[in-house]
Scaffold this motif. Structure first.
Motif, PDB file in Angstrom:
ATOM      1  N   ASP A 197       0.843  -1.198   0.000  1.00  0.00           N
ATOM      2  CA  ASP A 197       0.000   0.000   0.000  1.00  0.00           C
ATOM      3  C   ASP A 197       0.877   1.247   0.000  1.00  0.00           C
ATOM      4  O   ASP A 197       0.624   2.199  -0.738  1.00  0.00           O
ATOM      5  N   ARG A 198       1.888   1.214   0.819  1.00  0.00           N
ATOM      6  CA  ARG A 198       2.801   2.353   0.901  1.00  0.00           C
ATOM      7  C   ARG A 198       3.512   2.565  -0.434  1.00  0.00           C
ATOM      8  O   ARG A 198       3.617   3.686  -0.929  1.00  0.00           O
ATOM      9  N   ALA A 199       4.000   1.483  -1.021  1.00  0.00           N
ATOM     10  CA  ALA A 199       4.714   1.585  -2.296  1.00  0.00           C
ATOM     11  C   ALA A 199       3.815   2.132  -3.392  1.00  0.00           C
ATOM     12  O   ALA A 199       4.236   2.996  -4.170  1.00  0.00           O
ATOM     13  N   VAL A 200       2.577   1.677  -3.456  1.00  0.00           N
ATOM     14  CA  VAL A 200       1.689   2.149  -4.522  1.00  0.00           C
ATOM     15  C   VAL A 200       1.359   3.629  -4.331  1.00  0.00           C
ATOM     16  O   VAL A 200       1.290   4.386  -5.304  1.00  0.00           O
ATOM     17  N   LEU A 201       1.176   4.089  -3.107  1.00  0.00           N
ATOM     18  CA  LEU A 201       0.891   5.503  -2.878  1.00  0.00           C
ATOM     19  C   LEU A 201       2.105   6.379  -3.179  1.00  0.00           C
ATOM     20  O   LEU A 201       1.962   7.454  -3.783  1.00  0.00           O
ATOM     21  N   VAL A 202       3.279   5.922  -2.791  1.00  0.00           N
ATOM     22  CA  VAL A 202       4.488   6.696  -3.082  1.00  0.00           C
ATOM     23  C   VAL A 202       4.694   6.796  -4.587  1.00  0.00           C
ATOM     24  O   VAL A 202       4.953   7.878  -5.127  1.00  0.00           O
ATOM     25  N   LEU A 203       4.570   5.676  -5.274  1.00  0.00           N
ATOM     26  CA  LEU A 203       4.796   5.687  -6.723  1.00  0.00           C
ATOM     27  C   LEU A 203       3.741   6.504  -7.459  1.00  0.00           C
ATOM     28  O   LEU A 203       4.056   7.306  -8.334  1.00  0.00           O
ATOM     29  N   ARG A 204       2.485   6.303  -7.115  1.00  0.00           N
ATOM     30  CA  ARG A 204       1.402   6.960  -7.853  1.00  0.00           C
ATOM     31  C   ARG A 204       1.237   8.439  -7.516  1.00  0.00           C
ATOM     32  O   ARG A 204       1.052   9.250  -8.417  1.00  0.00           O
TER      33      ARG A 204
END
Length: 168
Positions: free
Chosen positions: A114-121
């Motif tokens: 979840d953290r990775a997807v929010l940081v990337l997006r």
């Protein structure tokens, strides 16, 4: 460009700051971010001769970074969480450093994907397709995970910020 160690050193020197910023956002800890970048660069060095420099080695490096982060979070034996609460925040504005810290704290409470997807997006403003490729997910899964992760983040931050506003 030739396949020499100097070639890799040039790449690592030019891109390590960008990788470090992303790692800081992913880990929420400067020391862990340094370790993550070091591990990422080590993995890149091992496969440097096989990497096609004409096809975006920067994107490949970010992919390795994100995948190393998610595997590190899975295998980590102890989950460290900050326990200090922030002092009275008062009102927050868009450029407020306390808001940034609150967002980073909220990100730290999410799972690694979840953290990775929010940081990337949203933090790095990457397209859905690129985030999907980096996370080994379908674009639809990235959209769904983004929506759910944002809801979790709003829940975590909404309750916290509401409590602070009520106290003020």
């Amino acid at each position: 460009m030739g396949d020499t160690p100097a070639d890799f050193l040039e790449f690592a020197h030019a891109r390590s700051d960008q990788l470090y910023r992303t790692a800081c956002l992913l880990t929420g800890d400067r020391h862990l971010a340094e370790d993550l970048v070091q591990e990422t660069l080590a993995k890149l060095f091992r496969s440097w001769r096989r990497i096609d420099r004409s096809q975006a080695p920067v994107a490949y490096a970010h992919t390795v970074l994100v995948r190393t982060f998610t595997s590190y979070r899975r295998r980590r034996s102890a989950q460290e969480r900050p326990v200090d609460s922030f002092p009275d925040r008062g009102s927050v504005t868009a450029g407020d450093p306390e808001l940034r810290l609150t967002l980073l704290d909220g990100l730290a409470r999410l799972g690694p994907k979840d953290r990775a997807v929010l940081v990337l997006r949203y933090w790095e403003d990457r397209p859905v397709e690129e985030a999907a490729r980096m996370l080994k997910l379908s674009p639809g899964a990235v959209r769904t995970r983004s929506l759910r992760a944002l809801q979790k983040l709003r829940h975590v931050l909404g309750d916290e910020l509401l409590a602070d506003l009520v106290q003020a």
